[in-house]
Design a protein around this motif. Structure first.
Motif, mmCIF file in Angstrom:
data_model
loop_
_atom_site.group_PDB
_atom_site.id
_atom_site.type_symbol
_atom_site.label_atom_id
_atom_site.label_comp_id
_atom_site.label_asym_id
_atom_site.label_seq_id
_atom_site.Cartn_x
_atom_site.Cartn_y
_atom_site.Cartn_z
ATOM 1 N N VAL A 273 0.832 -1.197 0.000
ATOM 2 C CA VAL A 273 0.000 0.000 0.000
ATOM 3 C C VAL A 273 0.871 1.253 0.000
ATOM 4 C CG1 VAL A 273 -1.629 1.330 1.396
ATOM 5 C CG2 VAL A 273 -1.971 -1.121 1.086
ATOM 6 N N ASN B 191 -4.434 5.776 -3.445
ATOM 7 C CA ASN B 191 -5.796 5.983 -2.943
ATOM 8 C C ASN B 191 -6.382 7.323 -3.328
ATOM 9 O OD1 ASN B 191 -7.838 6.839 -0.675
ATOM 10 N ND2 ASN B 191 -7.748 4.605 -0.792
ATOM 11 N N HIS C 266 -7.007 10.002 -0.190
ATOM 12 C CA HIS C 266 -5.858 10.766 0.313
ATOM 13 C C HIS C 266 -5.339 11.739 -0.733
ATOM 14 C CE1 HIS C 266 -6.022 7.128 2.765
ATOM 15 N NE2 HIS C 266 -5.557 7.890 3.731
ATOM 16 N N SER D 166 -11.139 3.571 -4.658
ATOM 17 C CA SER D 166 -11.985 4.708 -5.057
ATOM 18 C C SER D 166 -12.153 5.725 -3.938
ATOM 19 C CB SER D 166 -13.371 4.190 -5.442
ATOM 20 O OG SER D 166 -13.849 3.366 -4.379
ATOM 21 N N PHE E 100 -14.231 3.701 1.042
ATOM 22 C CA PHE E 100 -13.939 3.043 2.315
ATOM 23 C C PHE E 100 -13.197 3.996 3.249
ATOM 24 C CE2 PHE E 100 -13.421 -0.689 4.894
ATOM 25 C CZ PHE E 100 -12.227 -0.521 5.553
ATOM 26 N N ILE F 100 -16.987 -3.940 -7.413
ATOM 27 C CA ILE F 100 -16.732 -4.405 -6.042
ATOM 28 C C ILE F 100 -17.969 -5.100 -5.491
ATOM 29 C CG2 ILE F 100 -16.079 -3.759 -3.687
ATOM 30 C CD1 ILE F 100 -14.631 -1.325 -4.796
ATOM 31 N N ALA G 222 -13.085 -8.199 6.091
ATOM 32 C CA ALA G 222 -11.966 -7.705 6.923
ATOM 33 C C ALA G 222 -12.379 -6.394 7.590
ATOM 34 C CB ALA G 222 -10.709 -7.506 6.077
HETATM 35 N N1 LIG Z 1 -13.435 0.401 -1.799
HETATM 36 C C1 LIG Z 1 -13.355 -0.486 -0.792
HETATM 37 N N2 LIG Z 1 -12.200 -0.613 -0.098
HETATM 38 C C2 LIG Z 1 -12.155 -1.508 0.955
HETATM 39 C C3 LIG Z 1 -10.973 -1.591 1.747
HETATM 40 C C4 LIG Z 1 -9.735 -0.730 1.466
HETATM 41 C C5 LIG Z 1 -8.674 -1.565 0.769
HETATM 42 N N3 LIG Z 1 -7.336 -0.960 0.920
HETATM 43 C C6 LIG Z 1 -7.219 0.369 0.374
HETATM 44 C C7 LIG Z 1 -5.849 0.955 0.585
HETATM 45 C C8 LIG Z 1 -5.758 2.303 -0.083
HETATM 46 C C9 LIG Z 1 -5.209 3.253 0.934
HETATM 47 C C10 LIG Z 1 -5.134 2.575 2.234
HETATM 48 C C11 LIG Z 1 -5.492 1.122 2.035
HETATM 49 C C12 LIG Z 1 -10.965 -2.479 2.816
HETATM 50 N N4 LIG Z 1 -10.018 -2.719 3.769
HETATM 51 C C13 LIG Z 1 -10.559 -3.646 4.586
HETATM 52 N N5 LIG Z 1 -9.964 -4.117 5.683
HETATM 53 C C14 LIG Z 1 -8.695 -3.584 6.156
HETATM 54 C C15 LIG Z 1 -8.500 -4.201 7.539
HETATM 55 C C16 LIG Z 1 -7.256 -3.719 8.156
HETATM 56 C C17 LIG Z 1 -7.224 -2.470 8.794
HETATM 57 C C18 LIG Z 1 -6.040 -2.052 9.377
HETATM 58 C C19 LIG Z 1 -4.904 -2.871 9.341
HETATM 59 C C20 LIG Z 1 -4.964 -4.112 8.690
HETATM 60 C C21 LIG Z 1 -6.145 -4.532 8.095
HETATM 61 N N6 LIG Z 1 -11.786 -4.036 4.209
HETATM 62 C C22 LIG Z 1 -12.066 -3.305 3.105
HETATM 63 C C23 LIG Z 1 -13.232 -3.238 2.330
HETATM 64 C C24 LIG Z 1 -13.277 -2.324 1.271
HETATM 65 C C25 LIG Z 1 -14.493 -2.173 0.475
HETATM 66 O O1 LIG Z 1 -15.522 -2.835 0.703
HETATM 67 N N7 LIG Z 1 -14.477 -1.238 -0.521
#
Ligand SMILES: Nc1nc2c(CCNCC3CCCC3)c3[nH]c(NCCc4ccccc4)nc3cc2c(=O)[nH]1
Length: 370
Positions: A35, A60, A63, A93, A96, A189, A220
């Motif tokens: 990431v 992202n 941000h 997008s 989240f 998605i 998650a």
């Molecule tokens: N669009 C969208 N994004 C999701 C994300 C972000 C994925 N990473 C994005 C990156 C872009 C910038 C940051 C991340 C998710 N991340 C997680 N769990 C992270 C759990 C976690 C949290 C903290 C530490 C470890 C695990 N579930 C997610 C579900 C969705 C979703 O439905 N829709």
């Protein structure tokens, strides 16, 4: 106009190994995407990220639209030039992150209105604007704007998020068809929380829209590994077998190998980078907390077998010292070691699938991380 070519070279049960080809390079799958939230994989040089074996990184919308701004990055030649990463970039997008980071947000049919967590300014993110921002960034694989409900949520809330996300999927495709450059791709998605029928409804409706790849969202988010894997097993069968599946936000080494065994091809998680900044290291023997005084006199490295200098050429005593002293080199070395471990893990996963021995690797990881 499917920009992505996805070729499956081997299978082991539901697991697949192959390659996803984009104009900026080929992604070996199953793949872990480090990431790079704000145009940087924190504490790492792009060349070092590449040397770990990462074929693609994540950016992202949320941000970058707030700082430095999508139009500014476009004026400067796009995200690849801006951050000196010539390989493929996948961008989320922002939906989240809006729900998890911003203040005072309001969800409507049109999109999501929110206040920036940086300066409090008000923004409206619609499916069309999210596509426009990802086009301005020059993203190779874009995500639709979606609604990821919190966990737990009522079945009605889950169903409503599925339907809104499907309407937004249509709008995203329309905007993408008008704006996107050749060679770029947009993924749908899948939502549906932990409800198999909602997951099937979401997956089948997205499949009708014929996306080049499918992200599995809504997981998650606190449901726990068992419910996540159970829901996953009830989702992938309803997605096209010849298109890539991307499980968003996952995860630990064990989550990843278990999800691969249920047909997932792509992953992203802040775990290796964030843990590295907090003094935690991932190794083949499990996690190591370098803050722990037990390492103060340990002359051995994290992993003498590792191809990564950060895990091979520095003693645990030294890493413990750097962490306790708050030295800048601590997050640099531990992030490097962790990103390299995740790439080593994916290399081992791909080889195990090719040779029909994924179950052995699942057992090995379960012993170290279970
Ligand atoms: N669009 C969208 N994004 C999701 C994300 C972000 C994925 N990473 C994005 C990156 C872009 C910038 C940051 C991340 C998710 N991340 C997680 N769990 C992270 C759990 C976690 C949290 C903290 C530490 C470890 C695990 N579930 C997610 C579900 C969705 C979703 O439905 N829709």
């Amino acid at each position: 106009m499917s920009a992505l070519a996805f070729d499956i070279h081997g299978r082991d049960g539901e697991a697949r190994t192959g390659a996803l080809t984009t104009p900026r390079g080929t992604i070996r799958t199953p793949a872990f995407m480090p990431v790079g939230t704000a145009a940087s994989v924190k504490a790492m040089f792009p060349d070092t990220v590449r040397e770990t074996g990462a074929d693609i990184i994540l950016g992202n919308t949320y941000h970058l639209m707030l700082r430095p701004g999508a139009e500014r990055i476009a004026r400067l030649g796009g995200l690849h030039d801006f951050m000196n990463w010539p390989g493929p970039i996948l961008t989320d997008s922002g939906g989240f992150q809006v729900m998890s980071l911003s203040k005072l947000r309001k969800l409507s049919e049109d999109g999501v209105t929110f206040q920036s967590h940086i300066d409090g300014s008000t923004h409206l993110l619609t499916p069309e604007r999210a596509v426009e921002i990802q086009c301005l960034l020059g993203s190779d694989i874009q995500m639709q704007l979606d609604e990821c409900p919190p966990y737990p949520c009522t079945r009605e809330e889950a169903a409503s998020a599925v339907e809104l996300s499907l309407r937004w999927a249509e709008r995203s495709q329309d905007a993408f068809a008008k704006r996107a450059a050749a060679g770029h791709a947009l993924f749908g998605i899948v939502q549906g929380s932990i409800h198999p029928d909602l997951r099937e409804r979401s997956a089948r409706a997205l499949m009708e829209m014929d996306f080049p790849g499918y992200a599995i969202g809504g997981l998650a988010v606190g449901e726990g590994p068992d419910l996540m894997l159970e829901t996953l097993a009830q989702t992938t069968p309803h997605l096209p077998a010849d298109k890539p599946r991307y499980l968003m936000g996952v995860g630990t080494p064990l989550d990843i190998v278990e999800a691969v065994a249920r047909g997932v091809d792509m992953f992203d998680c802040v775990m290796p980078t964030r843990s590295g900044r907090h003094g935690q290291a991932f190794t083949w023997a499990g996690k190591v907390n370098l803050r722990n005084a037990a390492h103060a006199d340990d002359p051995g490295p994290l992993d003498p077998e590792s191809p990564c200098p950060a895990a091979r050429d520095y003693s645990r005593a030294y890493l413990h010292h750097l962490v306790k002293a708050g030295e800048y080199l601590a997050p640099m070395l531990l992030t490097w070691a962790n990103v390299a471990f995740y790439q080593d893990l994916m290399r081992a996963v791909r080889a195990a699938i090719q040779e029909g021995r994924l179950d052995e690797l699942r057992t090995r990881i379960r012993v170290a991380y279970g």
